[in-house]
Design an enzyme around this catalytic site. Structure first.
Site, short mmCIF file in Angstrom:
data_model
loop_
_atom_site.label_atom_id
_atom_site.label_comp_id
_atom_site.label_asym_id
_atom_site.label_seq_id
_atom_site.Cartn_x
_atom_site.Cartn_y
_atom_site.Cartn_z
N GLY A 1 0.83 -1.19 0.00
CA GLY A 1 0.00 0.00 0.00
C GLY A 1 0.87 1.24 0.00
CD GLN B 1 3.37 5.82 2.63
OE1 GLN B 1 2.40 5.26 2.17
NE2 GLN B 1 4.41 5.16 3.12
CB CYS C 1 5.20 2.17 7.13
SG CYS C 1 4.71 3.66 6.26
CG LEU C 2 6.64 1.01 1.13
CD1 LEU C 2 5.98 1.29 -0.22
CD2 LEU C 2 7.77 0.01 0.97
CD GLU D 1 -1.07 2.29 2.77
OE1 GLU D 1 -0.71 3.47 2.64
OE2 GLU D 1 -0.28 1.37 3.03
CG HIS E 1 0.18 6.70 5.50
ND1 HIS E 1 1.35 7.20 6.03
CD2 HIS E 1 0.42 5.39 5.26
CE1 HIS E 1 2.25 6.23 6.12
NE2 HIS E 1 1.71 5.11 5.66
NI NI Z 1 2.63 3.27 5.52
#
Ligand code: NI
Length: 157
Positions: A46, A51, A88-89, A131, A134
């Site tokens: 996701g 981001q 999380c990226l 997500e 975020h």
């Molecule tokens: Ni994330």
């Protein structure tokens, strides 16, 4: 294919409350395509617009069943509970244990601003919650039971 830079923990943009999308322009569609490319390239499940530095209520998710595009998403129902590792990226190489509902039902608009509803359990429910957080400037580490720790695994969320 166009990749965007993923913003990392500590970047102010990750703490912004994102704005509703009022219309999907060609730029919005390009953003969505780039978000999908960036998510797949990073092997995430996701990615949310903040981001990649865009303060708009857009997320993309793919837990392995194909891409889900959510514009202006809202959770309608949630139930149950699951406890598990989350990553999380924007916090690369880290994970922590986070409690999430085991079921969620959400509504959103697709890339053509067509409204739809989606239901998910387990990983999909977790991804939707993660997500959507975020979009309100919330990171999983805010909800984790302890500090994220270093991990080595291939399928970061
Ligand atoms: Ni994330």
């Amino acid at each position: 294919m166009a990749l965007r830079n993923i913003r990392i923990f500590g970047d102010d943009v990750l703490r912004k409350k994102c704005k509703e999308v009022t219309e999907v322009t060609p730029r919005t569609k390009q953003l969505i395509e780039d978000m999908l490319d960036t998510m797949y390239e990073s092997e995430g499940v996701g990615l949310a617009a903040p981001q990649v530095g865009i303060v708009k209520r857009i997320v993309v998710i793919d837990i392995g069943d194909g891409p889900v595009i959510m514009i202006n998403p809202v959770i309608l129902e949630q139930s149950g509970e699951q406890t598990g590792d989350e990553g999380c990226l924007s916090l690369p190489g880290k994970a922590a244990i986070v409690k999430r509902p085991n079921y969620v039902k959400a509504k959103a608009y697709d890339e053509n601003m067509k409204p739809y509803e989606i239901e998910g359990t387990e990983l999909l429910a977790r991804a939707i919650c993660h997500e959507l957080d975020h979009l309100d400037g919330i990171l999983y580490s805010d909800r984790a039971e302890s500090e994220p720790v270093d991990v080595q695994y291939d399928d970061e969320e």
